[in-house]
Write an enzyme that holds these catalytic residues in place. Structure first.
Site, PDB file in Angstrom:
ATOM      1  N   GLY A  15       0.811  -1.207   0.000  1.00 26.33           N
ATOM      2  CA  GLY A  15       0.000   0.000   0.000  1.00 26.33           C
ATOM      3  C   GLY A  15       0.845   1.257   0.000  1.00 26.33           C
ATOM      4  N   CYS A  16       0.285   2.321  -0.559  1.00 27.76           N
ATOM      5  CA  CYS A  16       0.892   3.653  -0.553  1.00 27.76           C
ATOM      6  C   CYS A  16       2.322   3.582  -1.097  1.00 27.76           C
ATOM      7  CB  CYS A  16       0.843   4.229   0.852  1.00 27.76           C
ATOM      8  SG  CYS A  16       0.889   6.028   0.906  1.00 27.76           S
ATOM      9  N   SER A  17       3.317   4.112  -0.387  1.00 26.45           N
ATOM     10  CA  SER A  17       4.686   4.074  -0.910  1.00 26.45           C
ATOM     11  C   SER A  17       5.224   2.651  -0.978  1.00 26.45           C
ATOM     12  CB  SER A  17       5.607   4.944  -0.058  1.00 26.45           C
ATOM     13  OG  SER A  17       5.658   4.466   1.271  1.00 26.45           O
TER      14      SER A  17
ATOM     15  N   GLY B 216       3.558   0.359  -2.226  1.00 28.81           N
ATOM     16  CA  GLY B 216       3.129  -0.030  -3.569  1.00 28.81           C
ATOM     17  C   GLY B 216       4.098   0.431  -4.632  1.00 28.81           C
TER      18      GLY B 216
END
Length: 565
Positions: free
Chosen positions: A295-297, A299
């Protein structure tokens, strides 16, 4: 009706820290935006006089009781009846609204280009929000009632809270009461063990809770500025528990909080660690494939990993799940994005390199001032003026438990942003290869959040067009950022959107939205059905964690999540 505590929890949970272009915003970008306003103010005295006169007329109407200015009915700051019925408070609100109206009208007439106008609007809103009468005791009727009802105790408690923040929270207003939480006892309680520890990370293997498990395991790659136990908060909203209860062999990387000396850790080091972790997961489970979620960074990191594995023709990667992650950013995706400048990013890099790391407190402080109403003034009112404790909320506890960011990694994330590396095919070199997502053929599951202002859902949707995968599923969850992920079964308000017809996803988010259906409930079961189809056959669950080569070390969630730097 939602309580004050619930409102604070909800608003702050929508604004959790995130890596992105804003880590490259330098103070000069703020100063520059203000300088543009001052320049334009001086450029046309007649225009200034016109707006000053208009504002003066509003002030006269307020003083004579003839003003019809009224707050937006949805503005939670002015919900108390006193703002409508008490002449003193009504006038106070109208003076504030007159300033707000005058600033808005003035900005509309300034001769600015689109980028300058976005910057001017963003900065002016921050300034105006700070002037709200509700931020002071004399201008806040709810706080004044609290003083009377508590016999003055709320003032004493507010002063105690302020003193505690000055001495123990580096001057930042506290967003969460940390006292009720203890890792491994009432938060991050899923059973498991660290089975691999290096200088950079721990690999946690979680204990199965079913008699049989799917043969293909899953590895989660978390963001580098937040700790991995976001995946395992309370048992009822633990992604990890949900996975193991559904027979998924679950592994999670826990990144170490870098010290100044470890500020040289860059994307190449983190990708090497991911490669080591994914191979360890394969060795422990005996599987030739490993599914990955991030998720997020995390990702962005997982996407670089997927690209590198594809460049090596290493087919260990199974499916890839990306949650609330932007790979193709655009200038106007987020309000504060207008502050990002080439010079600002250059200065931010230089300062980070000089210090070795960006400290977690500095990241949190900078992020909070980009959304001061939700992350500062709400808490000034609650903690200091009302004399109440901040909410004891697990997501906010996790968010306050952020880590440092190495200077080298920050530079690499900024490079990904500046070059739009994920949108190119073999043009940008990083982690020992040239990034090319078109070579990644894994089945993809991509998640966005309807009200996510950190990684807006339409920006996350662009990722569907970047990979060479033939099977890409996009799901739009209600709520924003972390709350979009932590949306487990049992929430009566939960819903999500998926494409009605199977097949290739349309090119744009708007086209996709036209062909979707709304589904009541959590998206987790939908994702789990998708995962199970890509997790192989069932086999007897292992009776022990790790194996001969990767022996269990310390119980989950490990040592790195409690280590402070």
């Amino acid at each position: 009706m939602m309580s004050q505590s619930s409102k604070l929890e909800n608003e702050a949970a929508q604004s959790t820290n995130a890596l992105g272009p804003l880590i490259g915003v330098a103070r000069e970008d703020f100063v520059g935006a203000v300088a543009v306003l001052l320049r334009e103010t001086a450029s046309d005295p007649k225009r200034l006089m016109k707006h000053a006169q208009s504002m003066g007329e509003d002030m006269i109407k307020i003083m004579t009781g003839k003003s019809d200015l009224a707050p937006d009915p949805k503005d939670k700051r002015f919900m108390d009846p006193a703002w409508q019925y008490n002449p003193f408070f009504r006038a106070g609100a109208q003076y504030y609204l007159a300033i707000q109206k005058g600033m808005s009208n003035w900005l509309q007439e300034l001769e600015l280009d689109d980028l300058e106008r976005d910057r001017a609007n963003f900065i002016s809103n921050i300034i105006i929000d700070s002037l709200a009468p509700t931020n002071t005791l004399i201008g806040n009727p709810v706080a004044q009632k609290q003083v009377i009802n508590s016999g003055g105790l709320s003032l004493i408690k507010g002063l105690q809270n302020a003193y505690k923040d000055i001495t123990e929270n580096k001057g930042m207003v506290s967003q969460v009461d940390k006292r009720p939480f203890k890792l491994g006892e009432n938060i991050a309680t899923s059973k498991g063990s660290v089975v691999l520890r290096t200088e950079m990370f721990e690999l946690v293997h979680y204990a199965p809770t079913t008699d049989e498990v799917h043969e293909i395991p899953q590895l989660t790659i978390p963001p580098q500025i937040n700790k991995m136990y976001i995946n395992d908060l309370s048992p009822e909203k633990s992604v990890i528990k949900y996975q193991v209860d559904n027979g998924i062999q679950t592994f999670v990387i826990s990144w170490r909080n870098p010290s100044k000396e470890q500020g040289v850790w860059g994307m190449d080091d983190y990708i090497a660690s991911c490669e080591e972790a994914i191979q360890a997961v394969a060795d422990i489970t005996g599987s030739k494939k490993v599914n990955v979620s991030a998720g997020c960074s995390g990702g962005q990191t997982a996407s670089v990993l997927a690209s590198k594995l594809a460049s090596q023709k290493n087919d260990i990667l199974g499916s890839l799940t990306l949650m609330v992650c932007v790979l193709h950013p655009k200038e106007r995706d987020i309000e504060a994005g207008s502050l990002v400048s080439e010079n600002g990013m250059k200065l931010a890099r230089q300062r980070a390199e000089k210090k070795g790391i960006i400290k977690a407190d500095d990241l949190a402080r900078g992020f909070a001032w980009l959304r001061p109403n939700d992350l500062i003034w709400n808490y000034v009112i609650n903690n200091y003026l009302l004399g109440q404790d901040p909410p004891a909320f697990d997501v906010l506890y996790w968010n306050s438990d952020a880590t440092n960011l190495s200077a080298s990694l920050m530079g690499d994330f900024l490079t990904l942003f500046e070059t739009l590396a994920f949108t190119k095919k073999g043009e940008v070199e990083m982690a020992g290869h040239k990034i090319d997502l078109s070579k990644v053929k894994s089945d993809m599951f991509i998640l966005g959040g309807v009200t996510d202002h950190i990684t807006p859902w339409k920006a996350t949707y662009r990722s569907t067009q970047l990979f060479g995968s033939k099977d890409v599923t996009y799901v739009l969850s209600q709520s924003g950022h972390m709350q979009a992920i932590l949306n487990p079964p049992g929430n009566p308000k939960a819903k999500y959107f998926v494409q009605k017809k199977k097949g290739k996803l349309p090119a744009t988010a708007d086209e996709w939205l036209e062909g979707t259906e709304e589904v009541a409930g959590s998206w987790w079961p939908f994702w789990m059905d998708w995962m199970k189809k890509r997790s192989g056959d069932m086999k007897p669950a292992p009776t022990e964690l790790g194996n001969e080569e990767y022996k269990p070390l310390d119980p989950a969630p490990g040592l790195y999540v409690v280590e402070e730097r």
